[in-house]
Design a protein around this motif. Structure first.
Motif, PDB file in Angstrom:
ATOM      1  N   VAL A 138       1.154  -0.983   0.051  1.00  0.00           N
ATOM      2  CA  VAL A 138      -0.063  -0.273   0.590  1.00  0.00           C
ATOM      3  C   VAL A 138       1.256   1.773  -0.016  1.00  0.00           C
ATOM      4  N   ILE A 139       1.946   1.155   0.945  1.00  0.00           N
ATOM      5  CA  ILE A 139       2.542   2.223   0.983  1.00  0.00           C
ATOM      6  C   ILE A 139       2.987   2.373   0.168  1.00  0.00           C
ATOM      7  N   LYS A 140       3.481   1.669  -1.059  1.00  0.00           N
ATOM      8  CA  LYS A 140       4.426   1.826  -1.886  1.00  0.00           C
ATOM      9  C   LYS A 140       4.088   1.878  -2.978  1.00  0.00           C
ATOM     10  N   GLN A 141       2.780   1.356  -3.964  1.00  0.00           N
ATOM     11  CA  GLN A 141       1.459   2.536  -4.382  1.00  0.00           C
ATOM     12  C   GLN A 141       1.093   3.802  -4.165  1.00  0.00           C
ATOM     13  N   ARG A 142       1.162   4.248  -3.086  1.00  0.00           N
ATOM     14  CA  ARG A 142       0.703   5.502  -3.032  1.00  0.00           C
ATOM     15  C   ARG A 142       2.149   6.699  -3.387  1.00  0.00           C
ATOM     16  N   MET A 143       3.684   5.638  -3.055  1.00  0.00           N
ATOM     17  CA  MET A 143       4.106   7.180  -3.333  1.00  0.00           C
ATOM     18  C   MET A 143       4.636   6.350  -4.851  1.00  0.00           C
ATOM     19  N   GLN A 144       4.340   5.221  -5.680  1.00  0.00           N
ATOM     20  CA  GLN A 144       4.631   5.612  -7.150  1.00  0.00           C
ATOM     21  C   GLN A 144       3.267   6.733  -8.532  1.00  0.00           C
ATOM     22  N   MET A 145       2.278   6.824  -7.319  1.00  0.00           N
ATOM     23  CA  MET A 145       1.186   7.646  -8.157  1.00  0.00           C
ATOM     24  C   MET A 145       1.709   8.744  -8.299  1.00  0.00           C
ATOM     25  N   HIS A 146       1.303   9.254  -9.682  1.00  0.00           N
ATOM     26  CA  HIS A 146       1.612  10.524 -10.343  1.00  0.00           C
ATOM     27  C   HIS A 146       1.664  11.847  -8.968  1.00  0.00           C
ATOM     28  N   GLN A 147       1.998  12.676  -9.475  1.00  0.00           N
ATOM     29  CA  GLN A 147       2.484  13.990  -8.047  1.00  0.00           C
ATOM     30  C   GLN A 147       2.203  13.505  -6.113  1.00  0.00           C
ATOM     31  N   THR A 232      -4.929  -2.224  -6.867  1.00  0.00           N
ATOM     32  CA  THR A 232      -4.078  -1.153  -7.566  1.00  0.00           C
ATOM     33  C   THR A 232      -5.526  -0.121  -6.485  1.00  0.00           C
ATOM     34  N   LEU A 233      -6.328  -0.095  -7.210  1.00  0.00           N
ATOM     35  CA  LEU A 233      -8.066   0.462  -7.352  1.00  0.00           C
ATOM     36  C   LEU A 233      -8.083   1.179  -5.679  1.00  0.00           C
ATOM     37  N   LEU A 234      -7.767  -0.459  -5.095  1.00  0.00           N
ATOM     38  CA  LEU A 234      -8.635  -0.439  -3.675  1.00  0.00           C
ATOM     39  C   LEU A 234      -6.942   0.372  -2.820  1.00  0.00           C
ATOM     40  N   GLN A 235      -5.587   0.196  -3.061  1.00  0.00           N
ATOM     41  CA  GLN A 235      -4.520   0.948  -2.422  1.00  0.00           C
ATOM     42  C   GLN A 235      -4.669   2.108  -2.472  1.00  0.00           C
ATOM     43  N   THR A 236      -5.816   2.411  -3.721  1.00  0.00           N
ATOM     44  CA  THR A 236      -4.777   4.330  -3.689  1.00  0.00           C
ATOM     45  C   THR A 236      -5.819   4.447  -3.607  1.00  0.00           C
ATOM     46  N   GLY A 238      -7.612   6.081  -1.709  1.00  0.00           N
ATOM     47  CA  GLY A 238      -7.452   7.559  -0.288  1.00  0.00           C
ATOM     48  C   GLY A 238      -6.885   8.872  -1.145  1.00  0.00           C
ATOM     49  N   THR A 239      -6.418   8.875  -1.823  1.00  0.00           N
ATOM     50  CA  THR A 239      -5.928   9.492  -2.966  1.00  0.00           C
ATOM     51  C   THR A 239      -7.185  10.068  -3.891  1.00  0.00           C
ATOM     52  N   SER A 240      -8.087   9.482  -4.694  1.00  0.00           N
ATOM     53  CA  SER A 240      -7.738   9.595  -5.380  1.00  0.00           C
ATOM     54  C   SER A 240      -9.790  10.902  -4.844  1.00  0.00           C
ATOM     55  N   LYS A 241      -9.846  11.826  -5.967  1.00  0.00           N
ATOM     56  CA  LYS A 241     -10.710  12.734  -5.534  1.00  0.00           C
ATOM     57  C   LYS A 241     -12.106  12.592  -6.339  1.00  0.00           C
ATOM     58  N   ASP A 242     -12.007  10.910  -6.851  1.00  0.00           N
ATOM     59  CA  ASP A 242     -13.283  10.425  -7.390  1.00  0.00           C
ATOM     60  C   ASP A 242     -13.971   9.820  -6.027  1.00  0.00           C
ATOM     61  N   SER A 243     -15.280  10.651  -5.880  1.00  0.00           N
ATOM     62  CA  SER A 243     -15.528  10.407  -4.755  1.00  0.00           C
ATOM     63  C   SER A 243     -16.250   8.575  -4.382  1.00  0.00           C
ATOM     64  N   GLU A 244     -16.728   7.862  -5.676  1.00  0.00           N
ATOM     65  CA  GLU A 244     -17.019   6.712  -5.865  1.00  0.00           C
ATOM     66  C   GLU A 244     -15.949   6.139  -5.304  1.00  0.00           C
ATOM     67  N   ILE A 245     -14.404   6.335  -6.140  1.00  0.00           N
ATOM     68  CA  ILE A 245     -13.547   5.391  -5.693  1.00  0.00           C
ATOM     69  C   ILE A 245     -12.918   5.606  -4.809  1.00  0.00           C
ATOM     70  N   ARG A 246     -12.778   6.416  -4.083  1.00  0.00           N
ATOM     71  CA  ARG A 246     -12.099   7.100  -2.828  1.00  0.00           C
ATOM     72  C   ARG A 246     -13.072   6.403  -2.095  1.00  0.00           C
ATOM     73  N   HIS A 247     -14.443   5.760  -1.911  1.00  0.00           N
ATOM     74  CA  HIS A 247     -15.083   5.246  -1.262  1.00  0.00           C
ATOM     75  C   HIS A 247     -15.583   3.641  -1.766  1.00  0.00           C
ATOM     76  N   CYS A 248     -14.610   3.129  -2.314  1.00  0.00           N
ATOM     77  CA  CYS A 248     -15.148   2.111  -3.170  1.00  0.00           C
ATOM     78  C   CYS A 248     -14.949   0.703  -1.191  1.00  0.00           C
ATOM     79  N   ARG A 249     -16.169   0.203  -1.280  1.00  0.00           N
ATOM     80  CA  ARG A 249     -15.762  -0.218  -0.369  1.00  0.00           C
ATOM     81  C   ARG A 249     -14.906  -2.199  -0.184  1.00  0.00           C
TER      82      ARG A 249
END
Length: 298
Positions: A138-147, A232-236, A238-249
């Motif tokens: 999870v930490i790795k993928q958060r750091m790999q993301m664009h910006q 990847t969608l689940l692990q990242t 928390g950084t998404s600005k998309d509400s549906e993705i951000r609250h993916c269950r």
């Protein structure tokens, strides 16, 4: 064979838990470190980016744009998390694999169910190692993301824990297991079968480890890519600005989001870099594992 030569396959199939775990740790660190930039590209290609700057059409396009806009070093962000987590996780992985394979009789070449016993050992190894590795991934993928705002894995871990809670480190664990149990079972089974076919006399043959490992990694990576996109969608999220993705269950919700937004092709996001990553890294991992195990045993 000269006395100074190392005969990998002449060793006892079960070289000892300590040897297997140390060999696995060294192999895991080697594998992940070498192929980390391609893994970073894979992560970015799988994320549903809201900015055109974060959308890539292929490995070459991603490498060129990331290098030009962020510098080559950006492709290595998060490698510290992999190095810290991969050693213990792979130690547990290979230690469990060898122990379970020996326990159930998977080292008996005369067994009619050898492939099934090998798959069981591989699946058991994955369940144990992924429990340890998931937070680091999870930490790795958060750091790999664009910006990505993170440059330190410890800062990333504290921020994720503070803003999203401990659950954020394991929200993808069921998906990870759903993906990696068949991945590992397929990988170990294909590896053992091809290695046995190429090297039936069990003589010193590192070429068989490389070829069998590479083919096994490519096959396993290809068939499990759809679940990797969901992970990847689940692990990242928390950084998404998309509400549906951000609250993916969870996994099923993630799969529905991917299907709704991108159809069938959405499940193939990052397929090429994933296969490109796993073929050489898996070949290197098995070569390193067999080498370190044989060297330490010797």
């Amino acid at each position: 064979m000269a006395e100074s030569e190392i005969d990998y396959e002449a060793l006892s199939p079960n070289a000892g838990l300590g040897v297997n775990m140390m060999a696995g740790a060294l192999a895991g660190i080697t594998e992940h470190s070498v192929m980390f930039p391609v893994d970073s590209i894979k992560t970015r290609m799988q994320v549903f980016a809201t900015s055109p700057a974060g959308v890539y059409t292929g490995i070459g396009n991603a490498f060129t744009r990331i290098s030009a806009t962020e510098g080559v070093r950006a492709l290595w962000r998060g490698v510290s998390s992999v190095i810290l987590g991969a050693g213990p996780a792979h130690a547990v992985h290979f230690g469990t694999y060898e122990a379970v394979k020996e326990f159930v009789g998977g080292n008996d070449s005369a067994s009619a169910n050898q492939w099934l016993l090998t798959s069981l050992a591989g699946a058991s190894a994955t369940i144990a190692s992924d429990a340890l590795m998931n937070p680091f991934d999870v930490i790795k993928q958060r750091m790999q993301m664009h910006q990505s705002e993170f440059r330190s894995m410890f800062t990333c871990a504290r921020t994720v824990f503070r803003t999203e809670g401990f659950n954020a480190f394991y929200v993808s664990y069921p998906t990870t297991l759903t993906m990696t149990v068949p991945f590992t079972a397929a990988q170990f089974t294909v590896y053992e079968q091809i290695k046995s076919f190429m090297n039936p006399t069990n003589t010193y043959s590192p070429a068989s480890h490389i070829i069998a490992g590479g083919i096994a990694g490519g096959v396993a990576a290809g068939v499990t890519t759809p679940l990797d996109v969901a992970k990847t969608l689940l692990q990242t999220r928390g950084t998404s600005k998309d509400s549906e993705i951000r609250h993916c269950r969870g996994m099923l919700h993630a799969l529905r989001i991917i299907w709704t937004r991108d159809g069938v092709r959405g499940f193939a996001r990052g397929l090429t870099p994933r296969v490109v990553t796993h073929m050489p890294s898996n070949a290197l991992c098995w070569l390193s594992y067999e080498f370190f195990k044989a060297t330490m045993r010797e």
